[in-house]
Design an enzyme around this catalytic site. Structure first.
Site, PDB file in Angstrom:
ATOM      1  N   LYS A 112      10.613  20.023   0.947  1.00 18.21           N
ATOM      2  CA  LYS A 112       8.567  20.294   0.718  1.00 18.21           C
ATOM      3  C   LYS A 112       8.657  21.093   1.243  1.00 18.21           C
ATOM      4  O   LYS A 112       9.326  22.191   1.698  1.00 18.21           O
ATOM      5  CB  LYS A 112       8.447  18.564   1.624  1.00 18.21           C
ATOM      6  N   TYR A 142       3.435   8.803  -3.183  1.00 19.00           N
ATOM      7  CA  TYR A 142       3.008   8.884  -1.882  1.00 19.00           C
ATOM      8  C   TYR A 142       3.016   7.166  -2.092  1.00 19.00           C
ATOM      9  O   TYR A 142       2.952   6.778  -0.290  1.00 19.00           O
ATOM     10  CB  TYR A 142       3.107   9.555  -0.902  1.00 19.00           C
ATOM     11  N   PHE A 154       1.314   7.672   9.256  1.00 17.75           N
ATOM     12  CA  PHE A 154       1.450   9.173   8.989  1.00 17.75           C
ATOM     13  C   PHE A 154       1.184   9.077   7.343  1.00 17.75           C
ATOM     14  O   PHE A 154       1.424  10.149   6.897  1.00 17.75           O
ATOM     15  CB  PHE A 154       3.267   9.331   8.658  1.00 17.75           C
ATOM     16  N   ARG A 163      21.445  11.222   0.683  1.00 21.77           N
ATOM     17  CA  ARG A 163      20.549  10.574   1.661  1.00 21.77           C
ATOM     18  C   ARG A 163      21.342  10.593   2.708  1.00 21.77           C
ATOM     19  O   ARG A 163      21.136  10.936   3.933  1.00 21.77           O
ATOM     20  CB  ARG A 163      20.606   9.268   1.816  1.00 21.77           C
ATOM     21  N   THR A 182      15.877   9.847   8.317  1.00 24.01           N
ATOM     22  CA  THR A 182      14.470  10.245   8.285  1.00 24.01           C
ATOM     23  C   THR A 182      13.703  10.944   9.803  1.00 24.01           C
ATOM     24  O   THR A 182      13.440  12.091   9.405  1.00 24.01           O
ATOM     25  CB  THR A 182      13.308   8.959   8.055  1.00 24.01           C
ATOM     26  N   ARG A 191      19.115  16.717   8.271  1.00 26.19           N
ATOM     27  CA  ARG A 191      17.796  17.110   8.679  1.00 26.19           C
ATOM     28  C   ARG A 191      18.485  18.023  10.252  1.00 26.19           C
ATOM     29  O   ARG A 191      17.378  17.759  11.640  1.00 26.19           O
ATOM     30  CB  ARG A 191      17.169  16.269   9.004  1.00 26.19           C
ATOM     31  N   ASN A 230      10.415  16.732   8.201  1.00 27.23           N
ATOM     32  CA  ASN A 230      12.365  16.614   7.825  1.00 27.23           C
ATOM     33  C   ASN A 230      12.870  17.439   6.745  1.00 27.23           C
ATOM     34  O   ASN A 230      13.656  16.576   6.476  1.00 27.23           O
ATOM     35  CB  ASN A 230      12.570  15.150   8.012  1.00 27.23           C
ATOM     36  N   HIS A 258      12.822  14.749   0.638  1.00 27.12           N
ATOM     37  CA  HIS A 258      12.475  13.590  -0.028  1.00 27.12           C
ATOM     38  C   HIS A 258      13.527  12.954  -1.169  1.00 27.12           C
ATOM     39  O   HIS A 258      13.994  14.201  -1.578  1.00 27.12           O
ATOM     40  CB  HIS A 258      11.062  13.377  -0.471  1.00 27.12           C
ATOM     41  N   GLU A 284      10.431   8.678  -9.574  1.00 28.42           N
ATOM     42  CA  GLU A 284      10.057   9.510  -9.257  1.00 28.42           C
ATOM     43  C   GLU A 284      10.357  10.552 -10.377  1.00 28.42           C
ATOM     44  O   GLU A 284       9.444  11.646 -10.214  1.00 28.42           O
ATOM     45  CB  GLU A 284      10.625   9.820  -8.172  1.00 28.42           C
TER      46      GLU A 284
HETATM   47  P1  CMP Z   1      10.775  11.339   2.820  1.00 30.26           P
HETATM   48  O1  CMP Z   1      10.731  10.585   2.732  1.00 30.26           O
HETATM   49  O2  CMP Z   1       8.966  12.743   2.305  1.00 30.26           O
HETATM   50  O3  CMP Z   1       9.153   9.730   2.831  1.00 30.26           O
HETATM   51  C1  CMP Z   1       8.361   9.178   3.993  1.00 30.26           C
HETATM   52  C2  CMP Z   1       8.229  10.645   4.888  1.00 30.26           C
HETATM   53  O4  CMP Z   1       7.088  10.570   5.983  1.00 30.26           O
HETATM   54  C3  CMP Z   1       9.250  10.739   5.237  1.00 30.26           C
HETATM   55  O5  CMP Z   1       9.987  11.584   4.809  1.00 30.26           O
HETATM   56  C4  CMP Z   1       8.853  11.909   6.788  1.00 30.26           C
HETATM   57  O6  CMP Z   1       8.293  12.884   6.153  1.00 30.26           O
HETATM   58  C5  CMP Z   1       6.983  11.309   6.804  1.00 30.26           C
HETATM   59  N1  CMP Z   1       7.153  10.731   8.038  1.00 30.26           N
HETATM   60  C6  CMP Z   1       6.337  10.822   9.226  1.00 30.26           C
HETATM   61  N2  CMP Z   1       5.689  10.314  10.040  1.00 30.26           N
HETATM   62  C7  CMP Z   1       6.124   8.778   9.610  1.00 30.26           C
HETATM   63  C8  CMP Z   1       7.998   7.824  10.440  1.00 30.26           C
HETATM   64  N3  CMP Z   1       7.230   7.629  11.673  1.00 30.26           N
HETATM   65  N4  CMP Z   1       8.494   7.248   9.706  1.00 30.26           N
HETATM   66  C9  CMP Z   1       8.599   7.645   8.702  1.00 30.26           C
HETATM   67  N5  CMP Z   1       8.613   8.857   8.204  1.00 30.26           N
HETATM   68  C10 CMP Z   1       7.432   9.265   8.489  1.00 30.26           C
END
Ligand code: CMP
Length: 152
Positions: free
Chosen positions: A9, A49, A57, A85, A91, A102, A112, A115, A126
């Site tokens: 990202k 998304y 968020f 993962r 996450t 991460r 983070n 994705h 995806e």
């Molecule tokens: P990603 O795997 O890109 O998918 C959703 C994204 O939302 C996640 O990574 C995080 O970067 C972002 N995010 C921000 N806040 C939260 C949260 N509280 N819980 C989960 N994802 C979050």
């Protein structure tokens, strides 16, 4: 064999971590089958998304992924979804296992770095969203039989 989408990202790209993250996945043994830089617009971000629409968020998520270029990649290997993962970590970087991307480079969930697809089914959707069929290139790697246990 599974395929999975990995996005580095905007925070990962801006912090110069493309090479580090790709290197970790390569060293793990996974095979890179697609890669490109993408500038994401709002309609595309909303498609990617869609599952998070309505969450607190969501707006900051869309704002972030459209803020600067993303590096989009597809990785192939046995259990690629779970392996990726695990390599990325949870996450929330504060909960990610030591040694994961991460944990080693992140602080907060909003930044983070990556994705990664969370299931084979979502991975296929995806990948179809991010890449044309001709952009995902199947190739024989001479080390496949050493990493994938093809002849078992
Ligand atoms: P990603 O795997 O890109 O998918 C959703 C994204 O939302 C996640 O990574 C995080 O970067 C972002 N995010 C921000 N806040 C939260 C949260 N509280 N819980 C989960 N994802 C979050």
């Amino acid at each position: 064999m599974e395929n999975t989408l990995v996005l580095i990202k905007p925070d990962g790209v801006q912090r110069g971590l493309i090479g580090e993250i790709i290197s970790r996945l390569e060293k793990r043994g996974l095979k890179l089958v697609a890669a490109k830089r993408v500038s994401v617009d709002r309609p595309f971000a909303e498609k990617h998304y869609a599952i998070h629409k309505g969450k607190p968020f969501y707006d900051s998520l869309i704002q972030h992924i459209t803020s600067a270029p993303v590096m989009a990649t597809v990785w192939q290997g046995p259990n690629a979804i779970a392996i990726v993962r695990q390599t990325m970590g949870k996450t929330n970087p504060a909960e990610a296992a030591p040694g994961s991307v991460r944990h080693d480079f992140g602080l907060v969930p909003e930044r983070n770095l990556t994705h990664a697809s969370d299931s084979v089914e979502n991975g296929a959707q995806e990948i179809a969203l991010w890449f044309g069929e001709d952009e995902v290139i199947e190739w024989d790697r001479s080390t496949d039989r050493w990493a994938f246990f093809l002849n078992g």
